[in-house]
Design a protein around this motif. Structure first.
Motif, PDB file in Angstrom:
ATOM      1  N   VAL A   1      64.634  -8.911  43.342  1.00  0.00           N
ATOM      2  CA  VAL A   1      65.082 -10.016  44.185  1.00  0.00           C
ATOM      3  C   VAL A   1      65.097  -9.549  45.636  1.00  0.00           C
ATOM      4  CG1 VAL A   1      66.984 -11.592  44.720  1.00  0.00           C
ATOM      5  CG2 VAL A   1      66.448 -11.035  42.331  1.00  0.00           C
ATOM      6  N   LEU A   2      64.403 -10.309  46.483  1.00  0.00           N
ATOM      7  CA  LEU A   2      64.356 -10.057  47.918  1.00  0.00           C
ATOM      8  C   LEU A   2      65.168 -11.142  48.611  1.00  0.00           C
ATOM      9  CD1 LEU A   2      60.515  -9.399  48.011  1.00  0.00           C
ATOM     10  CD2 LEU A   2      62.324  -7.666  48.060  1.00  0.00           C
ATOM     11  N   LYS A   3      65.244 -11.072  49.928  1.00  0.00           N
ATOM     12  CA  LYS A   3      65.973 -12.075  50.713  1.00  0.00           C
ATOM     13  C   LYS A   3      65.044 -12.655  51.773  1.00  0.00           C
ATOM     14  CE  LYS A   3      70.146 -10.962  49.059  1.00  0.00           C
ATOM     15  NZ  LYS A   3      70.909 -11.834  48.203  1.00  0.00           N
ATOM     16  N   CYS A   4      65.301 -13.907  52.118  1.00  0.00           N
ATOM     17  CA  CYS A   4      64.630 -14.545  53.249  1.00  0.00           C
ATOM     18  C   CYS A   4      65.595 -15.563  53.833  1.00  0.00           C
ATOM     19  CB  CYS A   4      63.311 -15.193  52.838  1.00  0.00           C
ATOM     20  SG  CYS A   4      63.495 -16.615  51.756  1.00  0.00           S
ATOM     21  N   ILE A   5      65.245 -16.106  54.971  1.00  0.00           N
ATOM     22  CA  ILE A   5      66.077 -17.140  55.581  1.00  0.00           C
ATOM     23  C   ILE A   5      65.261 -18.417  55.665  1.00  0.00           C
ATOM     24  CG2 ILE A   5      67.301 -17.894  57.658  1.00  0.00           C
ATOM     25  CD1 ILE A   5      68.150 -15.053  58.124  1.00  0.00           C
ATOM     26  N   ARG A   6      65.788 -19.445  55.036  1.00  0.00           N
ATOM     27  CA  ARG A   6      65.225 -20.799  55.138  1.00  0.00           C
ATOM     28  C   ARG A   6      66.357 -21.691  55.610  1.00  0.00           C
ATOM     29  NH1 ARG A   6      62.699 -19.785  49.567  1.00  0.00           N
ATOM     30  NH2 ARG A   6      60.794 -18.695  50.093  1.00  0.00           N
ATOM     31  N   GLN A   7      67.136 -22.174  54.680  1.00  0.00           N
ATOM     32  CA  GLN A   7      68.345 -22.951  54.987  1.00  0.00           C
ATOM     33  C   GLN A   7      69.537 -22.011  54.840  1.00  0.00           C
ATOM     34  OE1 GLN A   7      67.973 -26.083  56.014  1.00  0.00           O
ATOM     35  NE2 GLN A   7      65.781 -25.936  55.614  1.00  0.00           N
ATOM     36  N   GLY A   8      69.512 -20.894  55.516  1.00  0.00           N
ATOM     37  CA  GLY A   8      70.476 -19.825  55.325  1.00  0.00           C
ATOM     38  C   GLY A   8      69.807 -18.719  54.543  1.00  0.00           C
TER      39      GLY A   8
ATOM     40  N   ALA B   1      59.666  -5.907  54.899  1.00  0.00           N
ATOM     41  CA  ALA B   1      60.171  -4.700  55.558  1.00  0.00           C
ATOM     42  C   ALA B   1      61.543  -4.373  54.990  1.00  0.00           C
ATOM     43  CB  ALA B   1      60.265  -4.895  57.069  1.00  0.00           C
ATOM     44  N   VAL B   2      61.902  -3.112  55.082  1.00  0.00           N
ATOM     45  CA  VAL B   2      63.244  -2.683  54.704  1.00  0.00           C
ATOM     46  C   VAL B   2      64.133  -2.912  55.927  1.00  0.00           C
ATOM     47  CG1 VAL B   2      64.690  -0.790  53.848  1.00  0.00           C
ATOM     48  CG2 VAL B   2      62.321  -1.007  53.066  1.00  0.00           C
ATOM     49  N   ASN B   3      64.384  -4.184  56.161  1.00  0.00           N
ATOM     50  CA  ASN B   3      65.285  -4.672  57.206  1.00  0.00           C
ATOM     51  C   ASN B   3      66.074  -5.815  56.594  1.00  0.00           C
ATOM     52  OD1 ASN B   3      62.641  -4.086  59.330  1.00  0.00           O
ATOM     53  ND2 ASN B   3      64.640  -3.319  59.901  1.00  0.00           N
ATOM     54  N   ASP B   4      67.147  -6.233  57.245  1.00  0.00           N
ATOM     55  CA  ASP B   4      67.907  -7.361  56.711  1.00  0.00           C
ATOM     56  C   ASP B   4      67.207  -8.674  57.073  1.00  0.00           C
ATOM     57  OD1 ASP B   4      69.220  -8.710  59.114  1.00  0.00           O
ATOM     58  OD2 ASP B   4      69.912  -6.648  59.396  1.00  0.00           O
ATOM     59  N   PRO B   5      67.533  -9.767  56.381  1.00  0.00           N
ATOM     60  CA  PRO B   5      66.831 -11.024  56.616  1.00  0.00           C
ATOM     61  C   PRO B   5      67.025 -11.584  58.019  1.00  0.00           C
ATOM     62  CG  PRO B   5      68.643 -11.348  55.060  1.00  0.00           C
ATOM     63  CD  PRO B   5      68.512  -9.873  55.292  1.00  0.00           C
ATOM     64  N   PHE B   6      68.146 -11.275  58.660  1.00  0.00           N
ATOM     65  CA  PHE B   6      68.373 -11.764  60.019  1.00  0.00           C
ATOM     66  C   PHE B   6      67.435 -11.074  61.013  1.00  0.00           C
ATOM     67  CE2 PHE B   6      72.352 -12.250  57.686  1.00  0.00           C
ATOM     68  CZ  PHE B   6      72.509 -13.629  57.779  1.00  0.00           C
ATOM     69  N   VAL B   7      67.209  -9.793  60.806  1.00  0.00           N
ATOM     70  CA  VAL B   7      66.256  -9.060  61.641  1.00  0.00           C
ATOM     71  C   VAL B   7      64.856  -9.614  61.427  1.00  0.00           C
ATOM     72  CG1 VAL B   7      65.126  -6.809  61.964  1.00  0.00           C
ATOM     73  CG2 VAL B   7      67.619  -6.950  61.830  1.00  0.00           C
ATOM     74  N   MET B   8      64.490  -9.870  60.186  1.00  0.00           N
ATOM     75  CA  MET B   8      63.156 -10.410  59.901  1.00  0.00           C
ATOM     76  C   MET B   8      62.966 -11.760  60.580  1.00  0.00           C
ATOM     77  SD  MET B   8      61.629  -8.070  58.214  1.00  0.00           S
ATOM     78  CE  MET B   8      60.208  -8.812  57.427  1.00  0.00           C
TER      79      MET B   8
ATOM     80  N   LEU C   1      53.655 -18.289  56.267  1.00  0.00           N
ATOM     81  CA  LEU C   1      53.602 -16.820  56.252  1.00  0.00           C
ATOM     82  C   LEU C   1      55.044 -16.367  56.088  1.00  0.00           C
ATOM     83  CD1 LEU C   1      51.575 -14.510  58.629  1.00  0.00           C
ATOM     84  CD2 LEU C   1      53.674 -13.824  57.512  1.00  0.00           C
ATOM     85  N   GLN C   2      55.365 -15.878  54.910  1.00  0.00           N
ATOM     86  CA  GLN C   2      56.743 -15.538  54.592  1.00  0.00           C
ATOM     87  C   GLN C   2      57.118 -14.148  55.080  1.00  0.00           C
ATOM     88  OE1 GLN C   2      56.619 -17.032  50.214  1.00  0.00           O
ATOM     89  NE2 GLN C   2      58.740 -17.035  50.917  1.00  0.00           N
ATOM     90  N   LEU C   3      58.268 -14.052  55.710  1.00  0.00           N
ATOM     91  CA  LEU C   3      58.858 -12.773  56.077  1.00  0.00           C
ATOM     92  C   LEU C   3      60.012 -12.541  55.116  1.00  0.00           C
ATOM     93  CD1 LEU C   3      59.048 -13.092  59.977  1.00  0.00           C
ATOM     94  CD2 LEU C   3      57.224 -12.079  58.593  1.00  0.00           C
ATOM     95  N   VAL C   4      59.905 -11.498  54.304  1.00  0.00           N
ATOM     96  CA  VAL C   4      60.943 -11.227  53.318  1.00  0.00           C
ATOM     97  C   VAL C   4      61.598  -9.880  53.597  1.00  0.00           C
ATOM     98  CG1 VAL C   4      59.924 -12.697  51.533  1.00  0.00           C
ATOM     99  CG2 VAL C   4      59.349 -10.262  51.606  1.00  0.00           C
ATOM    100  N   SER C   5      62.866  -9.838  53.266  1.00  0.00           N
ATOM    101  CA  SER C   5      63.693  -8.655  53.470  1.00  0.00           C
ATOM    102  C   SER C   5      63.868  -7.897  52.162  1.00  0.00           C
ATOM    103  CB  SER C   5      65.061  -9.099  53.990  1.00  0.00           C
ATOM    104  OG  SER C   5      65.993  -8.048  53.909  1.00  0.00           O
ATOM    105  N   ASP C   6      63.524  -6.619  52.214  1.00  0.00           N
ATOM    106  CA  ASP C   6      63.795  -5.702  51.106  1.00  0.00           C
ATOM    107  C   ASP C   6      64.866  -4.739  51.602  1.00  0.00           C
ATOM    108  OD1 ASP C   6      63.556  -4.359  48.674  1.00  0.00           O
ATOM    109  OD2 ASP C   6      61.818  -3.189  49.318  1.00  0.00           O
ATOM    110  N   GLY C   7      65.992  -5.312  52.003  1.00  0.00           N
ATOM    111  CA  GLY C   7      67.038  -4.578  52.711  1.00  0.00           C
ATOM    112  C   GLY C   7      67.518  -3.313  52.043  1.00  0.00           C
TER     113      GLY C   7
ATOM    114  N   LEU D   1      62.299  -3.240  46.077  1.00  0.00           N
ATOM    115  CA  LEU D   1      60.891  -3.401  45.735  1.00  0.00           C
ATOM    116  C   LEU D   1      60.080  -2.215  46.244  1.00  0.00           C
ATOM    117  CD1 LEU D   1      58.623  -4.960  44.418  1.00  0.00           C
ATOM    118  CD2 LEU D   1      58.391  -6.303  46.532  1.00  0.00           C
ATOM    119  N   THR D   2      60.407  -1.759  47.428  1.00  0.00           N
ATOM    120  CA  THR D   2      59.714  -0.603  47.999  1.00  0.00           C
ATOM    121  C   THR D   2      59.788   0.585  47.043  1.00  0.00           C
ATOM    122  OG1 THR D   2      60.155  -1.368  50.244  1.00  0.00           O
ATOM    123  CG2 THR D   2      59.697   0.979  49.968  1.00  0.00           C
ATOM    124  N   ARG D   3      60.971   0.876  46.525  1.00  0.00           N
ATOM    125  CA  ARG D   3      61.134   1.985  45.576  1.00  0.00           C
ATOM    126  C   ARG D   3      60.428   1.699  44.253  1.00  0.00           C
ATOM    127  NH1 ARG D   3      66.585   2.447  47.943  1.00  0.00           N
ATOM    128  NH2 ARG D   3      66.756   4.509  48.884  1.00  0.00           N
ATOM    129  N   ALA D   4      60.545   0.455  43.770  1.00  0.00           N
ATOM    130  CA  ALA D   4      59.919   0.104  42.488  1.00  0.00           C
ATOM    131  C   ALA D   4      58.393   0.240  42.562  1.00  0.00           C
ATOM    132  CB  ALA D   4      60.313  -1.316  42.087  1.00  0.00           C
TER     133      ALA D   4
END
Length: 159
Positions: free
Chosen positions: A13-20, A74-81, A94-100, A104-107
């Protein structure tokens, strides 16, 4: 172990910002779709901001014309992305997703230790092309390089 061509994208599970802030799982991102996922070591870093993401922005419609979705991670938080994408005018789709937490990076076996730069664990610079959640092409950069994961290189390889 590093992901290989023919492997299934791990379920994470990753994170992104759409409606929060929203969860986005890899099954939703990849299953039943053609996707290029490219990873950058960090939002706002020079090569990532001046070359890597801008190349995918420039060629976004070329990928879409081939029925390929584009996801930047990127391994950044969704707000940074989200903040990173605004001044670069990332197009809708073009989706920007957070692997904070670098799950996923490790997997994928694509982590690198950037502690010497004060950045902790980050993703290596890479791109992969997957169909229905299975890796079909993998483009991993050597340390300090930016060639094979570029939008131009990936498009040429998919011809």
């Amino acid at each position: 172990m590093t992901v290989q061509v023919g492997d299934r994208i791990p379920e994470v599970v990753l994170k992104c910002i759409r409606q929060g802030v929203e969860n986005v799982d890899t099954r939703t991102l990849f299953d039943g779709r053609k996707v290029v996922l490219f990873a950058v070591p960090g939002a706002f870093t020079p090569t990532c901001s001046e070359k890597h993401l801008p190349g995918y922005i420039r060629h976004f419609e070329d990928f879409r014309a081939r029925g390929i979705d584009v996801v930047c991670m990127a391994v950044n938080d969704p707000f940074v992305m989200q903040a990173w994408g605004r001044p670069l005018n990332v197009p809708d789709g073009l989706q920007l997703v957070s692997d904070g937490n670098a799950d996923l990076t490790r997997a994928l076996g694509m982590e690198m230790d950037a502690s010497g730069y004060g950045m902790g664990i980050r993703a290596r610079r890479f791109a992969l092309y997957a169909e229905d959640g299975v890796v079909r092409h993998l483009f991993v950069e050597a340390p300090g390089e930016f060639r094979v994961s570029s939008a131009e290189h990936v498009l040429a390889a998919l011809d």
